[in-house]
Every structure is written in C-alpha cells, then in structure tokens.
Design a protein around this motif. Structure first.
Motif, PDB file in Angstrom:
ATOM      1  N   THR A 417       0.827  -1.205   0.000  1.00 22.03           N
ATOM      2  CA  THR A 417       0.000   0.000   0.000  1.00 22.03           C
ATOM      3  C   THR A 417       0.855   1.246   0.000  1.00 22.03           C
ATOM      4  O   THR A 417       0.373   2.327  -0.243  1.00 22.03           O
ATOM      5  CB  THR A 417      -0.857   0.038   1.270  1.00 22.03           C
ATOM      6  OG1 THR A 417      -0.032  -0.352   2.357  1.00 22.03           O
ATOM      7  CG2 THR A 417      -2.026  -0.878   1.149  1.00 22.03           C
ATOM      8  N   LEU A 418       2.135   1.071   0.346  1.00 23.99           N
ATOM      9  CA  LEU A 418       2.975   2.259   0.471  1.00 23.99           C
ATOM     10  C   LEU A 418       3.777   2.525  -0.794  1.00 23.99           C
ATOM     11  O   LEU A 418       4.753   3.239  -0.773  1.00 23.99           O
ATOM     12  CB  LEU A 418       3.910   2.103   1.668  1.00 23.99           C
ATOM     13  CG  LEU A 418       3.165   2.044   2.993  1.00 23.99           C
ATOM     14  CD1 LEU A 418       4.112   1.793   4.129  1.00 23.99           C
ATOM     15  CD2 LEU A 418       2.408   3.328   3.212  1.00 23.99           C
TER      16      LEU A 418
ATOM     17  N   PRO B   2      -5.999  -1.477   2.641  1.00 28.84           N
ATOM     18  CA  PRO B   2      -6.860  -1.252   1.472  1.00 28.84           C
ATOM     19  C   PRO B   2      -8.314  -1.607   1.779  1.00 28.84           C
ATOM     20  O   PRO B   2      -8.577  -2.442   2.638  1.00 28.84           O
ATOM     21  CB  PRO B   2      -6.305  -2.215   0.426  1.00 28.84           C
ATOM     22  CG  PRO B   2      -4.960  -2.583   0.902  1.00 28.84           C
ATOM     23  CD  PRO B   2      -4.966  -2.465   2.379  1.00 28.84           C
ATOM     24  N   THR B   3      -9.200  -0.983   1.071  1.00 33.74           N
ATOM     25  CA  THR B   3     -10.627  -1.159   1.345  1.00 33.74           C
ATOM     26  C   THR B   3     -11.348  -1.707   0.120  1.00 33.74           C
ATOM     27  O   THR B   3     -11.153  -1.215  -0.988  1.00 33.74           O
ATOM     28  CB  THR B   3     -11.262   0.197   1.711  1.00 33.74           C
ATOM     29  OG1 THR B   3     -10.576   0.725   2.842  1.00 33.74           O
ATOM     30  CG2 THR B   3     -12.731   0.052   2.047  1.00 33.74           C
ATOM     31  N   VAL B   4     -12.172  -2.735   0.331  1.00 35.97           N
ATOM     32  CA  VAL B   4     -13.105  -3.164  -0.710  1.00 35.97           C
ATOM     33  C   VAL B   4     -14.471  -2.698  -0.274  1.00 35.97           C
ATOM     34  O   VAL B   4     -14.894  -2.983   0.842  1.00 35.97           O
ATOM     35  CB  VAL B   4     -13.174  -4.704  -0.832  1.00 35.97           C
ATOM     36  CG1 VAL B   4     -13.988  -5.088  -2.059  1.00 35.97           C
ATOM     37  CG2 VAL B   4     -11.810  -5.318  -0.883  1.00 35.97           C
ATOM     38  N   VAL B   5     -15.143  -1.972  -1.137  1.00 37.55           N
ATOM     39  CA  VAL B   5     -16.515  -1.578  -0.824  1.00 37.55           C
ATOM     40  C   VAL B   5     -17.445  -2.495  -1.595  1.00 37.55           C
ATOM     41  O   VAL B   5     -17.346  -2.629  -2.812  1.00 37.55           O
ATOM     42  CB  VAL B   5     -16.767  -0.105  -1.197  1.00 37.55           C
ATOM     43  CG1 VAL B   5     -18.221   0.247  -0.957  1.00 37.55           C
ATOM     44  CG2 VAL B   5     -15.851   0.803  -0.401  1.00 37.55           C
ATOM     45  N   LEU B   6     -18.311  -3.169  -0.840  1.00 30.09           N
ATOM     46  CA  LEU B   6     -19.301  -4.043  -1.462  1.00 30.09           C
ATOM     47  C   LEU B   6     -20.637  -3.316  -1.412  1.00 30.09           C
ATOM     48  O   LEU B   6     -21.163  -3.043  -0.341  1.00 30.09           O
ATOM     49  CB  LEU B   6     -19.414  -5.364  -0.700  1.00 30.09           C
ATOM     50  CG  LEU B   6     -18.181  -6.265  -0.688  1.00 30.09           C
ATOM     51  CD1 LEU B   6     -18.397  -7.411   0.279  1.00 30.09           C
ATOM     52  CD2 LEU B   6     -17.900  -6.787  -2.077  1.00 30.09           C
ATOM     53  N   MET B   7     -21.165  -3.019  -2.569  1.00 26.03           N
ATOM     54  CA  MET B   7     -22.396  -2.223  -2.621  1.00 26.03           C
ATOM     55  C   MET B   7     -23.539  -3.132  -3.051  1.00 26.03           C
ATOM     56  O   MET B   7     -23.508  -3.731  -4.125  1.00 26.03           O
ATOM     57  CB  MET B   7     -22.161  -1.078  -3.620  1.00 26.03           C
ATOM     58  CG  MET B   7     -23.393  -0.342  -4.014  1.00 26.03           C
ATOM     59  SD  MET B   7     -23.838   0.873  -2.764  1.00 26.03           S
ATOM     60  CE  MET B   7     -25.147   1.717  -3.630  1.00 26.03           C
ATOM     61  N   LEU B  49      -3.546   8.041   0.678  1.00 26.83           N
ATOM     62  CA  LEU B  49      -2.762   6.896   0.231  1.00 26.83           C
ATOM     63  C   LEU B  49      -3.542   5.592   0.309  1.00 26.83           C
ATOM     64  O   LEU B  49      -3.034   4.534   0.035  1.00 26.83           O
ATOM     65  CB  LEU B  49      -1.474   6.795   1.050  1.00 26.83           C
ATOM     66  CG  LEU B  49      -0.558   7.998   0.849  1.00 26.83           C
ATOM     67  CD1 LEU B  49       0.516   8.044   1.900  1.00 26.83           C
ATOM     68  CD2 LEU B  49       0.056   7.974  -0.533  1.00 26.83           C
ATOM     69  N   GLU B  50      -4.806   5.684   0.711  1.00 23.58           N
ATOM     70  CA  GLU B  50      -5.632   4.487   0.805  1.00 23.58           C
ATOM     71  C   GLU B  50      -6.031   4.021  -0.604  1.00 23.58           C
ATOM     72  O   GLU B  50      -6.252   4.822  -1.487  1.00 23.58           O
ATOM     73  CB  GLU B  50      -6.883   4.796   1.627  1.00 23.58           C
ATOM     74  CG  GLU B  50      -7.850   3.648   1.783  1.00 23.58           C
ATOM     75  CD  GLU B  50      -7.423   2.647   2.843  1.00 23.58           C
ATOM     76  OE1 GLU B  50      -6.311   2.785   3.364  1.00 23.58           O
ATOM     77  OE2 GLU B  50      -8.210   1.742   3.145  1.00 23.58           O
ATOM     78  N   PHE B  51      -6.087   2.708  -0.757  1.00 18.00           N
ATOM     79  CA  PHE B  51      -6.532   2.164  -2.033  1.00 18.00           C
ATOM     80  C   PHE B  51      -7.892   1.530  -1.863  1.00 18.00           C
ATOM     81  O   PHE B  51      -8.154   0.882  -0.859  1.00 18.00           O
ATOM     82  CB  PHE B  51      -5.532   1.137  -2.538  1.00 18.00           C
ATOM     83  CG  PHE B  51      -4.204   1.756  -2.832  1.00 18.00           C
ATOM     84  CD1 PHE B  51      -4.055   2.577  -3.928  1.00 18.00           C
ATOM     85  CD2 PHE B  51      -3.136   1.560  -1.987  1.00 18.00           C
ATOM     86  CE1 PHE B  51      -2.847   3.178  -4.184  1.00 18.00           C
ATOM     87  CE2 PHE B  51      -1.928   2.162  -2.235  1.00 18.00           C
ATOM     88  CZ  PHE B  51      -1.774   2.965  -3.339  1.00 18.00           C
ATOM     89  N   THR B  52      -8.735   1.743  -2.808  1.00 21.19           N
ATOM     90  CA  THR B  52     -10.110   1.322  -2.673  1.00 21.19           C
ATOM     91  C   THR B  52     -10.567   0.582  -3.911  1.00 21.19           C
ATOM     92  O   THR B  52     -10.102   0.838  -5.013  1.00 21.19           O
ATOM     93  CB  THR B  52     -11.030   2.554  -2.478  1.00 21.19           C
ATOM     94  OG1 THR B  52     -10.297   3.555  -1.813  1.00 21.19           O
ATOM     95  CG2 THR B  52     -12.229   2.209  -1.666  1.00 21.19           C
ATOM     96  N   SER B  53     -11.482  -0.339  -3.686  1.00 20.55           N
ATOM     97  CA  SER B  53     -12.046  -1.067  -4.795  1.00 20.55           C
ATOM     98  C   SER B  53     -13.543  -1.135  -4.561  1.00 20.55           C
ATOM     99  O   SER B  53     -14.000  -1.178  -3.423  1.00 20.55           O
ATOM    100  CB  SER B  53     -11.433  -2.465  -4.843  1.00 20.55           C
ATOM    101  OG  SER B  53     -12.274  -3.345  -5.523  1.00 20.55           O
ATOM    102  N   LEU B  54     -14.315  -1.129  -5.616  1.00 20.14           N
ATOM    103  CA  LEU B  54     -15.774  -1.107  -5.476  1.00 20.14           C
ATOM    104  C   LEU B  54     -16.378  -2.303  -6.210  1.00 20.14           C
ATOM    105  O   LEU B  54     -16.099  -2.533  -7.379  1.00 20.14           O
ATOM    106  CB  LEU B  54     -16.316   0.212  -6.036  1.00 20.14           C
ATOM    107  CG  LEU B  54     -17.829   0.418  -5.958  1.00 20.14           C
ATOM    108  CD1 LEU B  54     -18.313   0.350  -4.525  1.00 20.14           C
ATOM    109  CD2 LEU B  54     -18.210   1.750  -6.582  1.00 20.14           C
ATOM    110  N   VAL B  55     -17.186  -3.044  -5.470  1.00 14.70           N
ATOM    111  CA  VAL B  55     -17.872  -4.193  -6.060  1.00 14.70           C
ATOM    112  C   VAL B  55     -19.360  -4.007  -5.822  1.00 14.70           C
ATOM    113  O   VAL B  55     -19.777  -3.711  -4.706  1.00 14.70           O
ATOM    114  CB  VAL B  55     -17.433  -5.511  -5.384  1.00 14.70           C
ATOM    115  CG1 VAL B  55     -18.135  -6.704  -6.028  1.00 14.70           C
ATOM    116  CG2 VAL B  55     -15.936  -5.678  -5.446  1.00 14.70           C
TER     117      VAL B  55
END
Lengths: 724, 482
Positions: A417-418, B2-7, B49-55
């Motif tokens: 992540t960095l 990191p974050t996965v968003v489940l919608m 700096l967070e990484f996100t993904s959307l499902v």
C-alpha cells in the motif's frame, strides 16, 4: 500458537530394557576401501546399530532440530523465553534415569550426549521381567508437573492473573511394545498418573497440574520383522490426555518418522535451496550445483501461500470460494524450492522483511549443508528466488546469519500500500535546503546505541540503559538549530571543543579548561576581527557587519551554555567565563542596541519593498557605511580616528549615493555593471581609507578647506568619545 | 489497509425512503451513494494513500473498480439495506447450511486473509431487529473472527443520518493517526500512515491489545548493517504535518501565490522540520533511528527510497516485546555509547558491538556428529583413517577426529563401532610401509587399545568428557604437541 502449548514441554522416554540391545539388523559398511588399497586387504565386517542406538540417535536428531529452531518462538510470540520449549530426556528401565531438567543450562545437545554416555546401552543379560518403560512414563508425568523457569517467570510477572499460565506438555516414548493391549496398558497408566500427580500439584508451589498432555508412542522393531503393534492416529483418552501410536522399523524409517514428528510438533516446514554452486572436492576448478534442505518455522512460507491467494483475489474478488479452499497445511513431506541467487555485492541494504526464522539443515554435516552454513556464518547473505515458469523474477526470501545464528528472512514480494508515496521534499519543511544534514549525522553517530550487560545487583535508583540513551538525546538537543542559516557557532570550527563538551552530563576540570580555552580563542578571534561564517541566506547582500556578527555569535554561545547550566557548577563556570569575556563598555552595548534597531528596519524594508529604488539605495548606503564603520573600528586601537560610530549619520552621504544610482535606477532594474561597480566600491572601501574629501563630497565634488568654516572642536569632541 | 466496498445493488435497494416533505424522492440506493461519496471524499482529503475497490452485488456481482495492486490485508465495507432475500443462496439459508457445504464450496467467511468487515445498513436498527437480519449479520461478523462492526442509521432515513452513520465509520476506521515524533528536544508533528493497528499478543496470557502511543520517542541510532533487515509487523509512512498554529509571517505578503492551498503548503514547506532533517541524515549516514512506540514496543525510522529517486521517512514496527531482535538483545539494555568504557564502535568506526552472540551455538556452527545416514558414519571413519596414514604429521587432527567419534559412539551406546574402528586401526598398523615413522605404529596401537577399553563400558575408560591423548614417545620431532 499459544505461549504455553503442549510444545512448551517435551519429555522423551527412551526404553532401556534388555530387548532394546537387540540389533536393528540394519548394517552399516564403515570400511569403505579406496580402490588403490583394495588388494589383499580384508574389509571390516559391517557394523549394525542396536535398537537403542537407533532410538537414541533419532531422538537426538529431534532435539538438534528443535534446539536449532526453538528460540524463534520469541520472534513469533515475542516473549523472550529461552526455555520456552524444553526437552526432558528420560531413560527408562528397572529404574529410571532423568538425564536433564527443564533448567536453561541443561537445554543443549552436548549436555544430553554426556548424560546418555553415562547411561550406556542396555545390558542384554538383565532380567527383562524387572524392566518396564512404565517407570519412565511415570517419571515423565511427574516432570511435566514441575514448573519451568519460564512458567515461573510468567506467573510471577502476571501476579493476580497467574492462572493464565497454562501447563501442557508432550511425552514422546520410544519403546518396543509387546502388543496393542500393552499399548493400552501404558496409556491407562499415564492417565492414572496424571490424575494422581495433579492432586499433588494442586497443593504445591513448585508444581502445576497438567491441563493437557499429548502422548506419542513410537514402537520400534528390527528390520525384517513384522510389527505386533498397529499404528493409530491421535485419539482422546480423556479430557487431559490424547494418545497416538506409531509403529516404525528401526533405522532410517525411524529417523524419517521422528523428522516428521518434530515438524508437526513445532510447526516446522521445509525449504530446499536449489542451484547452490559449489566447487567439486576432487576437481577444484569445476563447480556443480547442489541442493540443501532446511527446516524452519512454517510461517516463513505464509507469504508464498498469500501470494497465490492474493493473486486469486485480484482476479475474482467476489468469488472467495476458491481462495478459501486452498489448504495451507498440505502434506508434511512437501518442501518449497527456492533458487540461490549468487550475491554480487557486499553492500548493506535494509530489506523489507516480514519475518525471520531460525533454520536447521536437515542433513547437518553433509558437505553441501556445511558449505552453505559456513558461507552464511562468514557474514554473507543470500537472496532466494521463487522459481517461476514465466514472468518476472521474484525474490521472496533471504538467508543471513546474525551472531552465529542463521535466519531465513521473509522478504515482502507482494506489492504494498505504500508504493509510490509522496516525496519528503513535497511535505512540510521540504523546501528548506540548508538543513545541517552532516552535523546531524555526526550527532547520530554520537548517539548510537550499544548493548549494556545486565548487572545483577542493579541499583534501583539507576536508570536503565535505554532511559539513559534518551536522557543523552535530551541533553544533546537542548540547543540544536536545524538549519545552517539559523546558527553561527555550529558553523565555526573554533567552537567545536566547547560544543562537544558542554552537552556532557558532568564536566571534568580538564573539560572546563578546554571550554575556557575555546572562549579565549574566540575573544582572540574577535580582537583580530576574523570573519565569522554568518549566513547571508535570507538577507540580501552581505548581512550584518562584523561587530554585530560577534554579538550574534556570543549570544548564541551563551544560549547554548545556559541550557546546560542546571547540570553542574562546572557548566556554570563555563557560562561565567563567557559572560566575563564578552563584556563591553555600556555605551557600546547601547550603540549595539541601536544598531539592532537599524538592522530590523533594514530587514523589513527588504521584505516589503524589494523593488523600491529609494530604499535600496538607502540600504546600499547603509552597507557602505557599515563597511566604513568596520574600517573605523579597525583603527580604534591605533588611535587613528576618523569618524565615530556614535556620530550622527553624515547627511551629505546619502545624496551622494542617490545621485550615483538614480540615473541607473530610472532605467529599470539594476544593471550588472552597477552591481559590479557597487561591489568593487564596497570591496575597495574596505581595503583603504576613503579619502575624506570624497566621503563628504556632493556630486563627486568636494569642497576644500571645509573645516575652516566649521566650528572648530566638534569633530575632536566626537572622536574623543569613541576612543574611550 | 486497502478497502473493498461491497455495494448492495439488489432491487430492494431501490425502495423509496419516505420523507415528510415530498420534495424529492430518494431511494435507499441514493442514500448509500451519498454515504459512500462522503467516505471517498474523506479519503481523498485525509487518507490519500488508501486504495479502494468497489464491487456491486445482488445475486451476481460485478467488480466496478478493481484494485490496481494486491495486498494481504483488507478492510471490507459492505453497504446493504439488510434485505437478506429468501431461499437458496440467501444469507439466511447460507448461514443455516454452513456446515453442510462441500469442501470445494466453502462459505467465503472467514476470509483467508486478515480482514475487517464493516457492514453499513441503509436501515434503522429497529427495522433490522423486526426480522432476524441483525442476528444474521452478527453471525457474519462472528464468522470473520469478530473483527469489524455493524453500523445502522439513527432516526429517519435521510441524507443527514446516512452521513452521520458514515461519519461514525470514518471515525472508527479512517481517522488519520497523528503523533509527535521526538528526539530529545527536537520534535515534529506527524501523521502515521497507514494507521498502526492494535496488536494482540498471546490471547491466553495477555488478552489486551497493544496500541501505538501518540508519542514516538527516539531512543538512539543504529547502523543499517547492524540492524540488518529485521523482521517487522508493519510499515508506516511518517509524514510531517503543519500544526494548526499560524506559521509566522515570513513571506506572508508574497503576492504571486494564487491558490490558497499552495500558499499554505509552501509556507509549511519553508519552515524547517525535524522529520526532513532526520530523514536526510539517516539517508546519508545509512542508519536507522530506534523509536519507542509503547511500553516494551519498538520500531525503527529510516529513509525509504523508491525507484524514482523519491524518498520518505518510514517507520517499521517490530513485534511488541522486550527483545524483538535476538541480535540486538533486550531493547531496554541498549544504552548510549558514552556508557561504555571505550567506544564499542572503535575510534575509526571499524568495530561494532552487534550482533550479540547467542549463549549456545547452533548445531551447524559446532561440528556435531550425526550418523543417521550411513554416509555420515563412513565419512567420519574415513577421516580418521586418512589421518592415520599421515602420522605422525597429523597426530593432532587424528586424535581430534578419533575423540569426536568416540564421544558420539559412547553417547549413542554404539560400542560395536568402537571395536570396529579399533580393528581398523590395528589393520592400518600392519599395513604401514617400511618407510613409515616409528611413531605412527605406536600411536595407532595406542589409539586402538584405548577405543577397545572404552567399548567395554568400563567407567574408567568410557567417560564422555575423557579424551584419548597422543601417546608420549621418545621419538624426536614426533607430532606430539605440534
């Protein structure tokens, strides 16, 4: 894994009954004749190991692997327990011999070997009826009740929650059982003994009841015979005891079995380093590639699995069924193959490492193993690559030794992540360019750490070493300007001795003397009017004039020393020395104050109206005047008096300069020629006394015999004042 | 993390929300979108700096925004209205039949990687409790090891309450971690990114989590070579931040600045910051700073450079505990070099007090004897014979190897081997050429005799610690003691 799992204590029980003296019937040819000597020499008959020898050497191998690996649990569980995993070795016959204790110093293969030698092999002529492994099993249960140093320590530190310290253990029994019924009898006996011992332990301080015990019975029989005992997987005898039976042929089968068991019991896994280039023993100029197998904690493979999992995750975030079905513990015989990468440089690099685990070579004294371990023990590190059919090279591990111990480092091979973070130069303070990087580097070297041996009779009032390290950092940073333009004294070589000493907790007489010498040296410099490394960053032009520079320097030095005065009388003496040496006549102080005001004004004007021609020229005049002032000061001592710093500003100077510059200014920004001319003028003015007439000239024309018009004596009066 | 968003994109999400004023019709979906927008905006400004993904999912799923990278830990934000559906494939049914699933179709939870699960319900708690929805969602959390939280809306379903719900999520999982980095009197306010998570040690002995303190205190410095790629549990950027108090008016009047933000940034950029100084020196000197982040918990600060010549101040955390790195010893025992009588690094930096040596040598460092494979035994016997043929020059090595074999044979109770080797030595004695040194024969028969005595088990000759010593002979120049 829990801190006090069954693996915390292992009791080995090796049967010493007469039957164990039987030959394993596995023969070893130890007289390997070389061809040249073959003729006429009768080779020695092959020797064969007894069941006892097989049992002992295989269990010793179990201990060797364990001892090579065990303190690694400190890393995983981060409790420093040197006796975290312990082996109690019990030899059993008509009576029992306990070969070692849970104590720290007993935990080594050397101690065990020595004790085993004292016991010796079983006597085949002894009456088998009086011997039973039962004695050993009872002793094993008793020993499991005994508290280990680490358990004791944990109980003492936890105090009221001491009951969280569990007592679990494992008994590994190597024997030759008669039948399955015999095995059941042994199990029952262990169960009963546990119950008995637990009752006793409940009322003792040095004993702990057993909460869980794992009995591993290994039935050994000679080659070429059929077993009378059947294998049985782990089953629950009671809530306290589980039991499993392994029926194994003596010799290499037994060795393999115990190798598997040690891996299971201590969560070990195997890695094979492949492609290790090694010089051939016979032909030194050729080299061949070898493989070496290592055992280590299985967590060293976690990332390999994760790598696979996360790549799955990447392509199918929603469908986690697939990922979930990938079993992590797939077979114990499995080994992960990693490729040797010949190190190219010896440069030290800080790798991103997510774990480091001790290793033990499976075949410790084979030539490839010892070549590898010696290479590492000599201080080199080796990167290991995951063999891949396609795609880029992935370095996932590193072998490296630290103080005679070899570790398998897990390097991060997944992307993080960095990645691609902003540069530090983009953040706060990132634009400043004159940090005292080198000085802080020197500061860091002085504040390096070193291990301080623990003293047994540590004075309670004395700070622990790490606190003393912090206290030293505090002292060293009481006055520490971060940028070059914020400091004068730290840019001066002459101040170094004092600056280095004053931060010390206590000063010696000699230190004080050195500090005083430094101060005298500075006084001397001031008298000689040596230039000071005053920064001109931020202020355009040449910055403050020299006496002002010295004033700044002395102030800064005083600030530095004042922060340490609380330390001791000697620190105070250094400060006193500075105060005494820099003292000036009051008028001079007064004059300096005014000078400061003037300087402030100068600063402001510079900031606010950079392009203001009027002001600039005014500054220029100021600077010129400053140069003149300096000149004058130089001559104060030689009593050549020209002008007094206290005299009112000569009104006639300003117009002169204005007139020089105005025509140029009118055309726009300052031209290079003007700048150059000004520079030269300033430089020249410093070198010689300006012709008195020119100083007071108007439009470059000087009125001659001016003094005749003036009231006599005024000049004299002023000069006299300055001379004092 | 990191974050996965489940919608949740099922039909029930399009249910309208009853608002009093019939101003504009809102669906639950709209509320969810508003909440997520707020979350993403927060990340864009405070958690860049967070990484996100959307499902998006209903009965099927679709990956709307994929990760550009892969990670081994995740945060999952599930946005749903809590309509669990009916029949086969519904959550209710799946949870009921959890144990009946075939091996290849396991329930996705627990995830095969460490993950936090946050469930954002576009519904009120009362609404969810009317059915068994809440119980099912809680079951879901339990399956994931309890790491996570369920958020429900308070009050009427409207934009305001969805924002307050997402606000609670932000506070719980996405609030920036601010700390003060200290090196004696030099300090800097910093943001640590990603947030350091609490760490659990052995749950049985110490069930409380350990937290990183907001005071990061430097203890001292260590060379990169000495700390030598230590294992760490997490890595964090240490970003200096401008404190809210006004930067003094240096350059305040600069008229060129157009954007306010740039101006503020540049002001901050111009004020010297300790992080930048520290970073620069760590980089130049090739050192790390040992930093204490909690009681018995340490980490290290160092300069981390990427391929593009950008570098930054990074903090790696060691496993909590008094001695995370065996080669450094106990952290509390690391003191200033001025404590030592003489500089442990040497006056010219040629030495180092690290690494510490372990009290016991490992097997590979101490020439152990293992005869499990026949080759091991053969090699050891051959070594003795090779040296036997070179007596008296090799007297020392001969006896060294002989004693090693003797010790192992005694420990393993392998007396037969001792006899065998004794016979071999006697044979070597008879095979000695005429040119052989007379001492050779004496040493060989002496050694053979000693081995035989040891093989009887007679305690006088079979002591483990006892060594067979070379025989004293009168031959001058004999290898004895050479």
């Amino acid at each position: 894994m829990k801190l006090f799992s069954v693996s915390h204590k292992t009791a080995f029980v090796v049967d010493h009954c007469p039957y164990m003296a039987e030959s394993s019937r596995q023969q070893v040819e130890c007289d390997v004749l070389t061809k040249s000597r073959g003729q006429g020499v009768i080779p020695l008959a092959p020797v064969s190991k007894s069941l006892w020898t097989c049992a002992v050497e295989c269990s010793m191998e179990y201990c060797r692997i364990l001892y090579d690996n065990w303190p690694q649990h400190m890393i995983i569980l981060n409790f420093l327990i040197l006796n975290f995993l312990q082996v109690n070795y019990i030899v059993s016959d008509s009576e029992f011999h306990i070969l070692n204790s849970w104590r720290q110093e007993d935990q080594s293969t050397h101690e065990l070997m020595s004790a085993l030698a004292a016991v010796g092999p079983p006597n085949p002529r002894e009456d088998p009826e009086c011997c039973s492994v039962l004695h050993g099993l009872v002793a094993a249960v008793e020993s499991l009740c005994k508290i280990t140093e680490y358990q004791h320590e944990a109980r003492t530190t936890l105090m009221d929650t001491a009951d969280r310290v569990a007592n679990r253990g494992r008994i590994i029994c190597l024997t030759n059982a008669k039948s399955d019924t015999h095995v059941r009898m042994l199990e029952d006996c262990v169960q009963e003994t546990i119950l008995e011992q637990n009752k006793m332990a409940a009322s003792s301080d040095r004993l702990m009841p057993i909460q869980q015990c794992e009995l591993v019975l290994v039935h050994i029989f000679p080659q070429g015979e059929d077993t009378l005992v059947s294998d049985r997987p782990k089953k629950e005898v009671s809530s306290l005891l589980t039991s499993e039976v392994h029926s194994v042929r003596a010799g290499r089968h037994l060795a393999t079995k115990l190798n598997i068991l040690v891996q299971q019991h201590f969560d070990l896994a195997s890695t094979t380093i492949t492609n290790i280039p090694m010089k051939e023993e016979q032909h030194a100029n050729t080299s061949a590639n070898y493989d070496v197998e290592l055992l280590h904690h299985r967590d060293a493979h976690l990332d390999i699995n994760f790598d696979f999992l996360s790549s799955l995750l990447l392509c199918c975030v929603g469908d986690l069924h697939m990922a979930g079905s990938t079993s992590r513990d797939s077979g114990l015989k499995e080994t992960v193959t990693l490729k040797w990468c010949t190190p190219r440089t010896n440069s030290v690099e800080l790798h991103y490492c997510t774990g480091a685990y001790r290793i033990s070579p499976t075949d410790v004294n084979s030539r490839p193993s010892s070549c590898l371990t010696n290479f590492l023990l000599n201080g080199r590190s080796v990167l290991l690559e995951q063999p891949r059919k396609s795609g880029s090279k992935v370095i996932s591990h590193m072998l490296s030794s630290h103080g005679g111990e070899i570790f398998l480092h897990v390097l991060n091979s997944t992307r993080s992540t960095l990645e691609d973070p902003p540069s530090i130069s983009e953040g706060c303070g990132g634009r400043v360019t004159d940090y005292r990087i080198t000085d802080f580097g020197e500061f860091m070297r002085e504040n390096r750490l070193t291990p301080v041996p623990e003293t047994l009779d540590a004075d309670a009032s004395e700070k622990i070493p790490s606190e003393r390290a912090k206290a030293q950092l505090e002292r060293h940073t009481r006055y520490w300007p971060m940028i070059i333009s914020q400091t004068t004294i730290f840019n001066m070589q002459a101040v170094v001795p004092l600056a280095n000493l004053i931060v010390k907790e206590s000063l010696s007489e000699e230190d004080v003397l050195t500090c005083q010498k430094t101060v005298y040296n500075l006084v001397d410099m001031e008298r000689k009017n040596d230039p000071l490394p005053i920064s001109t960053v931020g202020s355009r032009g040449k910055g403050p004039k020299r006496d002002e520079q010295y004033r700044i320097m002395w102030n800064e030095l005083e600030t530095l020393v004042k922060t340490h005065v609380g330390g001791s009388d000697k620190h105070q003496r250094v400060l006193d020395c500075i105060s005494a040496c820099r003292s000036k006549p009051p008028e001079e102080e007064e004059r300096k104050k005014r000078g400061r005001k003037r300087e402030d004004k100068e600063d402001k004007s510079e900031k606010n109206c950079n392009k203001d021609t009027e002001d600039k020229s005014w500054q220029e005049s100021e600077r010129l005047k400053g140069a003149l002032d300096r000149e004058k000061e130089e001559q104060v001592e030689s009593e050549v008096i020209k002008d007094s710093p206290d005299s009112p500003e000569p009104l006639n100077k300003k117009p002169r300069l204005e007139e020089i510059q105005l025509p140029e200014k009118a055309k726009g920004p300052v031209s290079l020629l003007t700048m150059w001319t000004n520079r030269i003028t300033v430089a020249n003015s410093r070198k010689h006394q300006e012709f008195a007439g020119r100083i007071s000239s108007v439009n470059n024309k000087a009125e001659l015999y001016q003094h005749l018009k003036d009231e006599n004596g005024m000049d004299l009066h002023e000069n006299g004042k300055a001379a004092r | 993390m990191p974050t996965v968003v489940l919608m949740d994109a099922s039909l029930s999400m399009t249910r309208p929300v009853s608002l009093d004023q019939g101003s504009e019709e809102l669906q639950r979906k709209n509320l969810a979108v508003a909440g997520l927008t707020m979350l993403f905006e927060h990340m864009a400004s405070n958690y860049r700096l967070e990484f996100t993904s959307l499902v998006a999912f209903s009965s099927l799923w679709e990956l709307l925004v994929p990760f550009t990278r892969d990670y081994n830990t995740l945060q999952v934000v599930l946005v749903t209205d809590g309509s669990l559906g009916i029949g086969k494939g519904s959550l209710r049914h799946s949870l009921q039949t959890l144990k009946q699933r075939p091996e290849d179709k396991k329930f996705p939870l627990p995830f095969p990687f460490p993950a936090k699960l946050f469930i954002m319900c576009i519904a009120s708690a009362e609404e969810l409790q009317m059915t068994d929805t809440m119980d099912n969602l809680e079951k879901l959390l339990q399956l994931n090891g309890g790491d996570g939280q369920i958020f429900t809306m308070e009050g009427q379903l409207c934009l305001k309450s969805v924002q307050s719900m997402f606000g609670r999520l932000i506070d719980a999982a996405y609030s920036p971690f601010h700390a003060v980095l200290r090196c004696g009197n030099l300090t800097s306010d910093v943001q640590v990114f990603p947030r350091p998570e609490p760490v659990f040690l052995d749950q049985e002995v110490d069930p409380l989590p350990k937290h990183v303190l907001t005071d990061l205190e430097i203890v001292g410095f260590i060379e990169i070579g000495d700390i030598s790629s230590p294992p760490v549990i997490s890595r964090h950027l240490v970003l200096p931040i401008a404190v809210s108090k006004e930067v003094d008016d240096v350059g305040a009047g600069a008229p060129e600045e157009l954007e306010e933000e740039t101006s503020a940034n540049q002001q901050a950029g111009k004020a010297p910051n300790f992080c930048v100084l520290l970073h620069g020196s760590l980089k130049v000197e090739g050192m790390v700073a040992l930093v204490q982040v909690g009681p018995e918990w340490h980490g290290m600060l160092y300069s981390q450079a990427d391929s593009k010549k950008k570098s930054n101040l990074m903090m790696s955390l060691f496993e909590p505990g008094p001695e995370p790195l065996p080669w450094l010893g106990k952290m509390s025992q690391l003191g200033p070099i001025s404590d030592a009588a003489e500089n442990p690094y040497g006056e010219d930096d040629s030495r180092s007090p690290f690494p510490l040596q372990p009290p016991v040598k490992r097997s590979y460092a101490q020439n152990v004897t293992v005869w499990i494979k026949a080759s091991g035994l053969q090699t050891d016997v051959q070594k003795i014979l090779r040296n036997a043929r070179k007596l008296p020059e090799k007297t020392q090595t001969f006896y060294k190897e002989l004693n090693r074999l003797r010790k192992a044979a005694l420990a393993f109770g392998f007396w037969e081997l001792l006899k065998g080797v004794a016979e071999l030595l006697e044979r070597e004695c008879t095979l000695l050429p005429d040119t052989a040194h007379p001492d050779a024969a004496f040493q060989l028969s002496h050694a053979a005799q000693q081995l035989k005595l040891a093989s009887t088990g007679d305690s006088q000759y079979s002591l483990f610690e006892h060594n067979i010593n070379p025989m004293h002979t009168d031959f001058s120049g004999g290898g004895v003691g050479v």
